[in-house]
Design a protein around this motif. Structure first.
Motif, mmCIF file in Angstrom:
data_model
loop_
_atom_site.group_PDB
_atom_site.id
_atom_site.type_symbol
_atom_site.label_atom_id
_atom_site.label_comp_id
_atom_site.label_asym_id
_atom_site.label_seq_id
_atom_site.Cartn_x
_atom_site.Cartn_y
_atom_site.Cartn_z
ATOM 1 N N SER A 165 -13.196 -12.494 49.156
ATOM 2 C CA SER A 165 -11.814 -12.000 49.190
ATOM 3 C C SER A 165 -10.876 -13.002 48.508
ATOM 4 N N PHE A 174 -9.862 -6.099 50.892
ATOM 5 C CA PHE A 174 -10.055 -5.516 52.211
ATOM 6 C C PHE A 174 -8.831 -4.712 52.604
ATOM 7 N N ILE A 201 -15.874 -4.265 56.850
ATOM 8 C CA ILE A 201 -16.485 -5.577 57.037
ATOM 9 C C ILE A 201 -17.863 -5.424 57.674
ATOM 10 N N LYS A 220 -15.135 -14.049 53.206
ATOM 11 C CA LYS A 220 -13.897 -14.793 52.991
ATOM 12 C C LYS A 220 -13.854 -15.335 51.564
ATOM 13 N N LEU A 233 -9.559 -12.480 56.899
ATOM 14 C CA LEU A 233 -10.137 -11.204 56.480
ATOM 15 C C LEU A 233 -9.322 -10.016 56.985
ATOM 16 N N CYS A 267 -12.012 -12.953 62.529
ATOM 17 C CA CYS A 267 -11.703 -12.366 61.222
ATOM 18 C C CYS A 267 -10.226 -12.547 60.867
#
Length: 77
Positions: free
Chosen positions: A70, A77, A52, A67, A27, A22
């Motif tokens: 975002s 996030f 997540i 991903k 992320l 991540c």
């Protein structure tokens, strides 16, 4: 309170490999590095990882989809 990777994994129930993936995929932010193999994570990582996990379990989202979302600004996030 700062956490080591093992503590972060215990608090979230997520394996180290997934957390590192991540981070690699963007992320999660880069952690504070004390040494090349020693990183510290603050409590915000716990909440972000739980979010997540929620998106993955409740909405069936993959890491790749998260991903993309975002990057498009659909989630912060």
């Amino acid at each position: 309170m700062k956490l080591k990777m093992s503590q972060l994994g215990e608090k979230t129930g997520v394996p180290k490999s997934t957390i590192l993936y991540c981070i690699k995929e963007g992320l999660l932010p880069e952690p504070e590095r004390l040494k090349p193999n020693v990183c510290l994570y603050d409590e915000s990582y716990v909440e972000q990882i739980k979010f997540i996990k929620f998106l993955q379990s409740a909405h069936g989202r993959t890491i790749a989809e998260l991903k993309t979302m975002s990057c498009q600004g659909d989630y912060d996030f």
